[in-house]
Design an enzyme around this catalytic site. Structure first.
Site, PDB file in Angstrom:
ATOM      1  N   THR A 126       0.880  -1.196  -0.005  1.00  0.00           N
ATOM      2  CA  THR A 126       0.080   0.123  -0.184  1.00  0.00           C
ATOM      3  C   THR A 126       0.893   1.410   0.137  1.00  0.00           C
ATOM      4  O   THR A 126       1.941   1.291   0.595  1.00  0.00           O
ATOM      5  CB  THR A 126      -0.936   0.014   1.223  1.00  0.00           C
ATOM      6  OG1 THR A 126      -1.506   1.224   1.428  1.00  0.00           O
ATOM      7  CG2 THR A 126      -0.194  -0.318   2.415  1.00  0.00           C
ATOM      8  N   GLU A 128       0.336   3.479   1.909  1.00  0.00           N
ATOM      9  CA  GLU A 128       0.243   3.914   3.317  1.00  0.00           C
ATOM     10  C   GLU A 128       1.944   3.828   3.904  1.00  0.00           C
ATOM     11  O   GLU A 128       2.358   4.173   4.795  1.00  0.00           O
ATOM     12  CB  GLU A 128      -0.448   3.273   4.186  1.00  0.00           C
ATOM     13  CG  GLU A 128      -2.130   3.779   4.177  1.00  0.00           C
ATOM     14  CD  GLU A 128      -2.072   5.123   4.791  1.00  0.00           C
ATOM     15  OE1 GLU A 128      -1.718   5.129   6.055  1.00  0.00           O
ATOM     16  OE2 GLU A 128      -2.549   6.090   4.289  1.00  0.00           O
ATOM     17  N   TYR A 150      -1.559   0.156  10.984  1.00  0.00           N
ATOM     18  CA  TYR A 150      -1.925  -0.633   9.904  1.00  0.00           C
ATOM     19  C   TYR A 150      -0.727  -0.274   8.877  1.00  0.00           C
ATOM     20  O   TYR A 150      -0.259  -1.613   8.209  1.00  0.00           O
ATOM     21  CB  TYR A 150      -3.004   0.054   9.256  1.00  0.00           C
ATOM     22  CG  TYR A 150      -3.356  -0.139   7.639  1.00  0.00           C
ATOM     23  CD1 TYR A 150      -3.803  -1.344   7.292  1.00  0.00           C
ATOM     24  CD2 TYR A 150      -2.794   0.572   6.593  1.00  0.00           C
ATOM     25  CE1 TYR A 150      -4.111  -1.764   6.082  1.00  0.00           C
ATOM     26  CE2 TYR A 150      -2.965   0.428   5.346  1.00  0.00           C
ATOM     27  CZ  TYR A 150      -3.549  -0.746   4.921  1.00  0.00           C
ATOM     28  OH  TYR A 150      -3.852  -1.267   3.607  1.00  0.00           O
ATOM     29  N   LYS A 154       1.650  -3.429   7.444  1.00  0.00           N
ATOM     30  CA  LYS A 154       1.786  -3.496   5.898  1.00  0.00           C
ATOM     31  C   LYS A 154       3.313  -3.537   5.671  1.00  0.00           C
ATOM     32  O   LYS A 154       3.597  -4.405   4.721  1.00  0.00           O
ATOM     33  CB  LYS A 154       1.068  -2.599   5.233  1.00  0.00           C
ATOM     34  CG  LYS A 154      -0.476  -2.802   5.012  1.00  0.00           C
ATOM     35  CD  LYS A 154      -0.755  -3.947   4.248  1.00  0.00           C
ATOM     36  CE  LYS A 154      -2.084  -4.155   3.908  1.00  0.00           C
ATOM     37  NZ  LYS A 154      -2.675  -5.365   2.973  1.00  0.00           N
TER      38      LYS A 154
HETATM   39  P1  NAP Z   1     -11.658  -4.600   2.197  1.00  0.00           P
HETATM   40  O1  NAP Z   1     -12.492  -4.347   1.380  1.00  0.00           O
HETATM   41  O2  NAP Z   1     -11.456  -4.362   3.755  1.00  0.00           O
HETATM   42  O3  NAP Z   1     -11.380  -6.425   2.426  1.00  0.00           O
HETATM   43  C1  NAP Z   1     -10.557  -6.893   3.110  1.00  0.00           C
HETATM   44  C2  NAP Z   1     -10.820  -8.418   3.272  1.00  0.00           C
HETATM   45  O4  NAP Z   1     -10.077  -9.039   4.306  1.00  0.00           O
HETATM   46  C3  NAP Z   1     -12.445  -8.647   3.568  1.00  0.00           C
HETATM   47  O5  NAP Z   1     -12.713  -9.883   2.931  1.00  0.00           O
HETATM   48  C4  NAP Z   1     -12.286  -9.196   4.952  1.00  0.00           C
HETATM   49  O6  NAP Z   1     -13.171 -10.152   5.458  1.00  0.00           O
HETATM   50  C5  NAP Z   1     -10.722  -9.935   4.880  1.00  0.00           C
HETATM   51  N1  NAP Z   1     -10.341 -10.084   6.417  1.00  0.00           N
HETATM   52  C6  NAP Z   1     -10.344  -9.175   7.411  1.00  0.00           C
HETATM   53  N2  NAP Z   1      -9.564  -9.683   8.478  1.00  0.00           N
HETATM   54  C7  NAP Z   1      -9.631 -11.034   8.322  1.00  0.00           C
HETATM   55  C8  NAP Z   1      -8.974 -12.260   9.223  1.00  0.00           C
HETATM   56  N3  NAP Z   1      -8.769 -11.925  10.235  1.00  0.00           N
HETATM   57  N4  NAP Z   1      -9.016 -13.300   8.293  1.00  0.00           N
HETATM   58  C9  NAP Z   1      -9.402 -13.499   7.055  1.00  0.00           C
HETATM   59  N5  NAP Z   1      -9.962 -12.486   6.104  1.00  0.00           N
HETATM   60  C10 NAP Z   1      -9.800 -11.110   6.960  1.00  0.00           C
HETATM   61  O7  NAP Z   1     -10.233  -4.244   1.599  1.00  0.00           O
HETATM   62  P2  NAP Z   1     -10.020  -4.012  -0.064  1.00  0.00           P
HETATM   63  O8  NAP Z   1     -10.024  -2.376   0.007  1.00  0.00           O
HETATM   64  O9  NAP Z   1     -10.641  -4.900  -0.693  1.00  0.00           O
HETATM   65  O10 NAP Z   1      -8.408  -4.016   0.129  1.00  0.00           O
HETATM   66  C11 NAP Z   1      -7.703  -5.463  -0.339  1.00  0.00           C
HETATM   67  C12 NAP Z   1      -6.384  -5.187   0.271  1.00  0.00           C
HETATM   68  O11 NAP Z   1      -5.462  -4.167  -0.281  1.00  0.00           O
HETATM   69  C13 NAP Z   1      -6.132  -5.244   1.776  1.00  0.00           C
HETATM   70  O12 NAP Z   1      -5.206  -5.970   2.244  1.00  0.00           O
HETATM   71  C14 NAP Z   1      -5.875  -3.577   1.901  1.00  0.00           C
HETATM   72  O13 NAP Z   1      -5.128  -3.473   2.984  1.00  0.00           O
HETATM   73  C15 NAP Z   1      -4.921  -3.328   0.661  1.00  0.00           C
HETATM   74  N6  NAP Z   1      -4.850  -2.062  -0.058  1.00  0.00           N
HETATM   75  C16 NAP Z   1      -6.120  -1.639  -0.097  1.00  0.00           C
HETATM   76  C17 NAP Z   1      -6.181  -0.404  -1.001  1.00  0.00           C
HETATM   77  C18 NAP Z   1      -7.228   0.331  -1.191  1.00  0.00           C
HETATM   78  O14 NAP Z   1      -7.368   1.666  -1.608  1.00  0.00           O
HETATM   79  N7  NAP Z   1      -8.440  -0.181  -1.282  1.00  0.00           N
HETATM   80  C19 NAP Z   1      -4.827   0.342  -1.173  1.00  0.00           C
HETATM   81  C20 NAP Z   1      -3.840  -0.584  -1.073  1.00  0.00           C
HETATM   82  C21 NAP Z   1      -3.756  -1.649  -0.445  1.00  0.00           C
HETATM   83  P3  NAP Z   1     -14.707  -9.487   5.897  1.00  0.00           P
HETATM   84  O15 NAP Z   1     -15.500  -9.064   4.771  1.00  0.00           O
HETATM   85  O16 NAP Z   1     -15.230 -10.959   6.519  1.00  0.00           O
HETATM   86  O17 NAP Z   1     -14.455  -8.507   6.751  1.00  0.00           O
HETATM   87  O1  G4F Z   2     -10.661   6.861   3.168  1.00  0.00           O
HETATM   88  P1  G4F Z   2      -9.579   6.500   4.399  1.00  0.00           P
HETATM   89  O2  G4F Z   2     -10.053   5.996   5.363  1.00  0.00           O
HETATM   90  O3  G4F Z   2      -8.529   5.730   3.619  1.00  0.00           O
HETATM   91  P2  G4F Z   2      -6.750   5.758   3.885  1.00  0.00           P
HETATM   92  O4  G4F Z   2      -6.574   6.209   5.481  1.00  0.00           O
HETATM   93  O5  G4F Z   2      -5.907   6.699   2.986  1.00  0.00           O
HETATM   94  O6  G4F Z   2      -6.715   4.143   3.672  1.00  0.00           O
HETATM   95  C1  G4F Z   2      -6.986   3.462   2.646  1.00  0.00           C
HETATM   96  O7  G4F Z   2      -6.064   3.667   1.634  1.00  0.00           O
HETATM   97  C2  G4F Z   2      -4.845   3.063   1.798  1.00  0.00           C
HETATM   98  C3  G4F Z   2      -3.983   3.230   0.832  1.00  0.00           C
HETATM   99  O8  G4F Z   2      -3.144   4.409   0.745  1.00  0.00           O
HETATM  100  C4  G4F Z   2      -5.009   1.564   2.047  1.00  0.00           C
HETATM  101  F1  G4F Z   2      -3.826   1.033   2.440  1.00  0.00           F
HETATM  102  C5  G4F Z   2      -5.848   1.391   3.283  1.00  0.00           C
HETATM  103  O9  G4F Z   2      -6.266   0.008   3.460  1.00  0.00           O
HETATM  104  C6  G4F Z   2      -7.328   2.147   2.998  1.00  0.00           C
HETATM  105  O10 G4F Z   2      -7.929   1.528   1.915  1.00  0.00           O
HETATM  106  O11 G4F Z   2      -8.976   8.077   4.632  1.00  0.00           O
HETATM  107  C7  G4F Z   2      -8.498   8.874   3.623  1.00  0.00           C
HETATM  108  C8  G4F Z   2      -8.325  10.414   4.285  1.00  0.00           C
HETATM  109  C9  G4F Z   2      -7.527  10.133   5.348  1.00  0.00           C
HETATM  110  O12 G4F Z   2      -6.607  11.438   5.590  1.00  0.00           O
HETATM  111  C10 G4F Z   2      -8.596  10.408   6.571  1.00  0.00           C
HETATM  112  O13 G4F Z   2      -8.109  11.293   7.775  1.00  0.00           O
HETATM  113  O14 G4F Z   2      -9.577  10.873   4.395  1.00  0.00           O
HETATM  114  C11 G4F Z   2      -9.447  11.460   5.936  1.00  0.00           C
HETATM  115  N1  G4F Z   2     -10.715  11.407   6.285  1.00  0.00           N
HETATM  116  C12 G4F Z   2     -11.451  12.700   6.445  1.00  0.00           C
HETATM  117  N2  G4F Z   2     -12.481  12.454   7.119  1.00  0.00           N
HETATM  118  C13 G4F Z   2     -11.453  10.687   6.921  1.00  0.00           C
HETATM  119  C14 G4F Z   2     -12.825  11.269   7.565  1.00  0.00           C
HETATM  120  N3  G4F Z   2     -11.495   9.371   6.789  1.00  0.00           N
HETATM  121  C15 G4F Z   2     -12.458   8.494   7.069  1.00  0.00           C
HETATM  122  N4  G4F Z   2     -12.365   7.148   6.923  1.00  0.00           N
HETATM  123  N5  G4F Z   2     -13.514   9.084   7.493  1.00  0.00           N
HETATM  124  C16 G4F Z   2     -13.829  10.423   7.797  1.00  0.00           C
HETATM  125  O15 G4F Z   2     -14.920  10.809   8.273  1.00  0.00           O
END
Ligand code: NAP
Ligand code: G4F
Length: 349
Positions: A126, A128, A150, A154
């Protein structure tokens, strides 16, 4: 014979889109899910692929269940997406996040090493990882400086992946993906929180939108395009690490303004800053230089910021309208509590 892909975390946003993508490529798709008291398959149902995938119960804290999932599916490729993925929650559950998001990677890698070292492995790394290390676009060679439990977990997973690549010559890749969003995004993440609440406000189902840090900037792309990059990484001759991003940064404030524009409302009349949504430490700026992915994978994003906001708001608006018309369909928002009902530590600071 069809190739077999195992997706950990198939119930999440990326897991569902990747499953659809792999099915379209002709894969036999297996996915792990957690046994929960309430079924959580709405994304697979929404994409109409629930009946086309094979589901295996497994939890990342349970080594035996991971071994079992690999033995049952006997995959060519493993996409390790499962994680506690919400940065905010990692401050509330720092130990659990380490056990799942960090050590979970080692459990899968070690199972691959012991069961079948020919399996290719994708690690969901990520942006992050970079934390607050730069206010410029970053690439695969930029330094990391994690800013949450987190991202520290990672970072551990990122290094374990490299260690298994070098130490055991496994075919393993880190996809360093910047934020990617969609109508299947979890409601706790800021983009979907905004699109869902804006849709409700437009239909007079909600009065206001409470947010935290409006000034933080993210490089937001479109999730269905990002899952293709995961597959592309595993198709290369050599395993490697890649940044996947749009190379554009926009603030939460901009996202909010655009989202209200889509429904013809002025955001300033509805948005309130609530300190409960501030983090002990936040990442202020993330922008990714994806030149390596473009050159080596031929990957490039098509959906950029304005279009992404429009897709998300219009989809949430459509869902609430269908619901008002009495339609039933798989959907998360109806069961999601108002965040006001969720008590976190931030309330008492
Ligand atoms: P997500 O929607 O939160 O999905 C996470 C998945 O992990 C869900 O299927 C969840 O199951 C499962 N999980 C959580 N805890 C678990 C456990 N203890 N054992 C087995 N499964 C578990 O995340 P996503 O946005 O699809 O992201 C996929 C991956 O990419 C994650 O590793 C995230 O950190 C990484 N990532 C995401 C982004 C982004 O912007 N979306 C960017 C960079 C990296 P449940 O449905 O049961 O909760
Ligand atoms: O949407 P966020 O919670 O995503 P964040 O923290 O960037 O993390 C996501 O992206 C990562 C990749 O860079 C992944 F690795 C991670 O698993 C996840 O998918 O927050 C984005 C920004 C932050 O700066 C947060 O402080 O939005 C700001 N924010 C402002 N108000 C808020 C809010 N975030 C959330 N969730 N809720 C608010 O009300």
């Amino acid at each position: 014979m069809n190739k077999k892909g195992l997706i950990t975390g198939i119930t999440g946003q990326d897991g569902a889109y990747l499953a659809k993508f792999l099915l379209e490529k002709g894969y036999e798709v297996y996915g792990t899910y957690r046994r929960l008291s309430t079924p959580n398959f709405w994304r697979l149902q929404y994409l109409d692929i629930f009946d086309k995938v094979n589901l295996i119960p497994a939890d990342l804290v349970d080594d035996a269940s991971i071994v079992e999932a690999i033995k049952i599916s006997n995959p060519d490729d493993i996409y390790h997406l499962a994680a506690q993925s919400f940065v905010g929650a990692s401050f509330e559950q720092p130990v659990g996040t380490g056990m799942v998001t960090g050590l979970g990677v080692t459990r899968v890698l070690e199972a691959i090493r012991q069961i079948n070292p020919k399996i290719k492995f994708y690690q969901a790394s990520t942006s992050e990882l970079y934390g607050n290390s730069s206010d410029k676009p970053v690439n695969e060679n930029s330094p990391f400086k994690p800013a949450s439990p987190y991202s520290a977990a990672k970072l551990y997973g990122y290094w374990l992946t490299q260690i298994y690549r070098e130490g055991y010559t496994l075919f393993v890749c880190n996809g360093i993906l910047f934020n990617h969003e969609s109508p299947l995004r979890g409601l706790e993440f800021v983009t979907r929180k905004i699109s869902n609440t804006v849709a409700k406000i437009a239909l007079d189902l909600e009065k206001e939108l409470k947010l935290g840090n409006l000034e933080s900037k993210r490089d937001w792309g479109y999730a269905p395009e990002y899952v293709e990059s995961m597959w592309l990484m595993l198709q290369q001759k050599e395993p490697d690490d890649y940044v996947i991003a749009t190379n554009e940064a926009h603030s939460v404030r901009e996202f909010t303004e655009k989202a209200f524009d889509v429904v013809g409302l002025d955001w300033q009349e509805y948005v309130k800053v609530d300190k409960r949504f501030l983090r002990p430490l936040d990442v202020n700026f993330l922008q990714g230089d994806y030149s390596k992915a473009k050159k080596k994978l031929g990957w490039e994003p098509e959906i950029k910021f304005d279009k992404l906001v429009e897709i998300m708001v219009k989809e949430d608006l459509d869902r609430w309208e269908r619901w008002q018309n009495g339609e039933h369909f798989p959907w998360d928002a109806l069961n999601y509590p108002s965040e006001v009902k969720i008590v976190t530590r931030a309330l008492s600071v």
